[in-house]
Design an enzyme around this catalytic site. Structure first.
Site, short mmCIF file in Angstrom:
data_model
loop_
_atom_site.label_atom_id
_atom_site.label_comp_id
_atom_site.label_asym_id
_atom_site.label_seq_id
_atom_site.Cartn_x
_atom_site.Cartn_y
_atom_site.Cartn_z
N SER B 138 33.07 42.84 41.78
CA SER B 138 32.87 41.42 42.08
C SER B 138 32.02 41.26 43.31
CB SER B 138 34.22 40.74 42.32
OG SER B 138 34.03 39.45 42.85
N TYR B 151 41.70 40.39 46.90
CA TYR B 151 40.86 40.67 45.74
C TYR B 151 39.59 41.39 46.20
CZ TYR B 151 38.26 39.54 41.41
OH TYR B 151 37.55 39.60 40.23
#
Lengths: 433, 245
Positions: B138, B151
Site C-alpha cells: 500500500s 496498517y
C-alpha cells in the site's frame, strides 16, 4: 450517502449497503427492521424508484453462473451489467434478445423495470426472455419462473424491485451472424408520415423514430425513422470503452430553448436524402449516448425529468398530436425525443408497454415542467395510456392507479411474500403501493 | 496459457485480476476464507474463459497450514507463472491505539502471514527459476501517518521484505513485484467518502497485470500516487508533524 436517480432529481440521504453474497441480503433485511429497503444497480432509472432509507447495491453481486454457448442460455447474478454480458457473448455469436438504450444497466435492473428496446413491436420486453429468477424475499430465497411461483415471477418482472432483491437471472440470448446492424434512416415530413412509415415497416427487426418535438404547425412530428436488421457483414467485434465524459455540471443556460431548437433542427437537416443506408456497429446503433459518460450533467446541476408515456393504438395520431402540440406550445422541448411503436402488452403486473405508441422526452427540471407533466398525465390517462415507472419521479397516486389497473393484485402479492413491510422505494410510497 | 496462484482471492482487486487472466484463458488457483464466495468466483472465472480453476478454503493466519496448502497448489499447477498475494484487512486505527492485542493481530494478518507465505513461495519459485511473485502492499507503507500507522507499518515491513527478496531472487530469474495501490473503492473501504483520488478495482487490476507482464519491481496504482507519495515522503518533518495526513 446522497443519492439520486439518473435524472438527478430528487436527491435523498440514503444508507448504502453492498451485499457480498446471498446470505448478506437476508441479514440486511432482518437488520433493517421497519426501515425501507430497495435494490439498486447502476442507478440508471431516472427518478426515485431506486431510492429508499437503505439501498442494497448489487455492485458486488456480479458473477456469471453459467453460459451455454450452444443454446444461448446465460445465468448470472443481478449486478452483472449488460456491458459485461455483451463482452462475453458477442465473440460467441450471441446478442441480447432485448436491450434498452444503454448497456450500463444491470440485469437485475433490466428485470425490475422490465425494459424494452427497439424490437418491442415484434419481440416484447426483456422479461419475455427471462427463464428464471432467484429472488430474496423477506420470507426467504425463492426461485421463480413461469412454472414455479409464477405469480411472484409476473410481479417481479417489471415490479420495480418491490417484491424483494433479485439475486440471479437466467436469460435466453439471440443468435447473430455479426455484431453489425444494417441501418436504414428515413426522413419524414410530419407525424402522419412518421406513423405511416413505422406501420409500413412493422416487420423490420428494429424500429424507432427520433422526433423533432419543437417544430409546430405542418411540420409537427417530423422525424428520422431508424430501422435496423442484423447483418452478416463485419464479424463479431466487441465495442470499445467510452472515451468522452462530461466532467462537470454544465451551466444551467447550456440547454435552453434556442440551443435545443438549433440542435433539433441541425439533427433533422443533417440528413439530406430522404432515405439512407449504413452498416453500423451495435454500439453506436443501440447505445449512442454510452459514448459520453455522465451525459446527464448536460442538464446542469438542477437535474432533469425523463417523461415516457404510451397511448393505445386506437388513440393513434390524434392522441400523439394532442400531446405534441401541448408540448411544443410550452416551448419546453426536449434534447432528444424518441417515438416507438409497441407490440402487445404482457401479463406482468406493472410492466409499462401496451400495444400502441410510446414517446420519451427529456425535460430540464422546473416548476413549469412539473405542472406541464401533470397536464400531460391527464391527456395520457384520458386516452387510456400510462407513464413508465423507470423514468418517473413525480406521477400522482391517482394517475398511477388509473393507468396501472393491476396494482391491487401486485400489492396483494407483496403482502403475501412479506415484501410490503421491507421493500419500499420513495417512488412506491408516493404511488401508494 | 499461464498458471496463476491468487491468495486472498475474494478481495475485489484480486477478483478483478483473476477475471483478466481468465479472459486470457489461463489456469488459476484461488485461496480464500469464504467457501460460498469462492465457489461463485470459481464458476464465474470458468464462464469467462479460464482454462481451469481450482480453489481451496484457507486462512492466512493458520501458519501451520501454509506448507501443505502451497504443496497442494504446486502439485496441481506444476510450474507457477504468477503468484499474487492480495489478502489483507483495514485496521481500525483508534482501536489499535488502545489495544496492543488488536495492533498485533493486524500486523499478523497484514504482514506476518505474508512473511510466512513468501518464505515458502520464494524457495519454490527459486527452484522453478522463473515467474513473478506480486504482492499488494500500500501507499500507506511509504510513511507512518497518524491516521493509519498500524496498517502502514505492516505494509512497510512487507515492502522492505520484498525489496530484499527481490535482491535475492534477481539472479535466479524470479521477479518480485511490490504493488502499492492508493485509495481503491472496494468493500474494505466502503465506509469512506469517495473523492477524485479513488480508483475502481478494475482499473487497479489492469495496472497489476500490466506491471506483471512488463516485469516491474515497484508500481504505484494508479500512477499518480507515485507523485503524491514522493511529496509525502519528502515533506520536512517540522511540516509533516503539523499536517492531518
Amino acid at each position: 450517502m446522497r443519492l439520486s436517480g439518473w435524472g438527478r432529481y430528487p436527491y435523498i440521504d440514503s444508507h448504502a449497503e453492498y451485499p457480498l453474497c446471498d446470505g448478506d441480503v437476508q441479514k440486511l433485511v432482518e437488520l433493517a427492521g421497519e426501515q425501507s429497503l430497495i435494490g439498486r444497480g447502476l442507478g440508471r432509472s431516472y427518478g426515485d424508484s431506486a431510492l429508499a432509507h437503505t439501498t442494497l447495491h448489487s455492485l458486488y453481486l456480479d458473477h456469471f453462473r453459467f453460459f451455454d454457448k450452444k443454446i444461448g442460455l446465460l445465468r448470472c447474478s443481478s449486478g452483472t451489467t449488460l456491458a459485461s454480458i455483451l463482452e462475453l457473448i458477442i465473440p460467441e455469436g450471441w446478442f441480447l434478445s432485448v436491450t434498452p438504450g444503454t448497456k450500463f444497466v444491470t440485469v437485475g435492473g433490466a428485470v425490475a423495470s422490465d425494459v424494452h428496446g427497439k424490437n418491442h413491436h415484434l419481440d416484447g420486453c426483456f422479461s419475455e426472455f427471462v427463464e428464471s429468477i432467484k429472488l430474496a424475499t423477506p420470507n426467504g430465497v425463492v426461485e421463480c419462473s413461469r412454472n414455479q411461483n409464477a405469480s411472484l415471477f409476473y410481479a417481479t418482472c417489471g415490479g420495480m424491485g418491490l417484491t424483494g432483491l433479485i439475486l440471479e437471472v437466467e436469460i435466453r440470448l439471440k443468435r447473430v451472424p455479426s455484431s453489425f446492424i444494417d441501418a436504414t434512416t428515413i426522413k419524414t415530413k410530419n407525424l402522419e408520415e412518421t406513423v405511416e412509415i413505422l406501420e409500413e415497416n412493422h416487420s423490420s427487426t428494429y424500429s424507432v423514430a427520433w422526433i423533432d418535438c419543437l417544430t409546430t404547425g405542418s411540420g409537427l412530428g417530423r422525424s428520422l425513422v431508424m430501422l435496423g436488421e442484423h447483418t452478416k457483414e463485419g464479424g463479431l467485434v466487441v465495442g470499445k470503452k467510452a472515451k468522452l465524459s462530461v466532467p462537470f455540471d454544465m451551466p444551467d443556460f447550456f440547454l435552453n430553448g434556442l440551443t435545443m431548437q438549433a440542435f433539433n433542427s441541425a439533427y433533422y437537416h443533417r440528413m439530406t436524402k430522404v432515405r439512407s443506408h449504413a452498416i453500423v456497429h451495435y454500439e453506436p446503433y443501440f447505445y449512442p449516448l454510452d459514448g459520453i459518460l455522465n451525459w446527464n450533467r448536460l442538464y446542469g446541476a438542477g437535474g432533469f425529468l425523463q417523461y415516457q408515456f404510451v397511448i393505445p393504438k386506437e388513440a393513434g395520431i390524434e392522441g400523439l398530436s394532442a400531446i405534441l402540440s401541448r408540448l411544443s406550445a410550452s416551448k419546453k422541448g426536449s434534447f432528444l425525443a424518441v417515438l416507438k411503436m409497441f407490440g402487445t402488452e404482457n401479463c406482468n403486473h406493472l410492466s409499462f408497454p401496451l400495444g400502441g405508441y410510446t414517446l420519451a422526452l427529456d425535460l430540464k427540471l422546473s416548476r413549469e415542467v412539473l405542472s406541464l407533466l401533470d397536464e400531460l398525465d391527464e391527456i395520457v390517462v384520458a386516452y387510456g395510456g400510462r407513464v413508465y415507472l423507470a423514468k418517473d419521479a413525480r406521477m400522482s397516486k391517482e394517475v398511477f392507479r388509473k393507468s396501472y389497473p393491476r396494482w391491487e393484485k401486485f400489492s396483494e402479492l407483496r403482502r403475501q411474500w412479506g415484501a410490503h413491510k421491507h421493500f419500499n422505494s420513495t417512488q412506491s410510497q408516493r404511488l401508494g403501493l | 496459457m499461464k498458471k496463476i496462484l491468487i491468495i486472498g482471492a475474494t478481495s475485489s482487486i484480486a477478483e478483478s485480476v483473476a477475471r483478466l487472466y481468465a479472459k486470457q484463458g489461463d489456469e488459476i488457483y484461488l485461496l480464500a476464507r469464504n467457501q460460498g464466495r469462492l465457489d461463485k468466483i470459481v464458476n464465474d472465472l470458468r464462464v469467462r474463459g479460464a482454462a481451469d480453476v481450482h480453489s481451496a478454503v484457507f486462512d492466512v493466519c493458520d501458519f501451520d497450514a501454509h506448507v501443505s496448502i502451497l504443496d497442494d497448489v504446486f502439485d496441481r499447477l506444476g510450474e507457477v507463472d504468477v503468484v499474487l498475494l492480495a489478502h489483507g484487512t483495514l485496521p481500525d486505527q483508534s482501536l489499535c491505539e488502545n489495544s496492543a492485542e488488536s495492533a498485533l493481530s493486524e500486523i499478523k494478518v497484514n504482514a506476518l502471514s505474508s512473511v510466512s507465505l513468501l518464505t515458502h513461495l520464494a524457495n519454490k519459485m527459486e527452484y522453478v527459476g522463473k515467474g513473478t511473485i506480486a504482492v499488494i502492499t500500500s501507499v500507506a507503507g511509504d510513511r507512518g501517518r497518524k491516521s493509519n500507522y498500524v496498517y502502514g507499518a505492516a505494509k512497510a515491513m512487507l515492502s522492505a521484505f520484498l525489496e530484499g527478496m527481490r535482491h535475492r531472487l534477481f539472479s535466479k530469474g524470479v521477479v518480485v513485484l511490490d504493488i502499492r495501490p492508493g485509495f481503491v473503492d472496494t468493500p474494505m473501504t466502503k465506509d469512506f467518502a469517495k473523492g477524485v483520488l479513488w480508483a475502481k478495482p478494475e482499473k487497479v487490476a489492469e495496472g497489476i497485470v500490466r506491471a506483471i507482464s512488463t516485469k516491474k519491481s515497484v508500481v504505484y496504482l494508479p500512477f499518480f500516487w507515485a507523485g503524491i507519495m514522493g511529496v509525502v515522503r519528502n515533506l520536512p518533518r517540522f511540516i509533516f508533524l503539523r499536517t492531518s495526513l
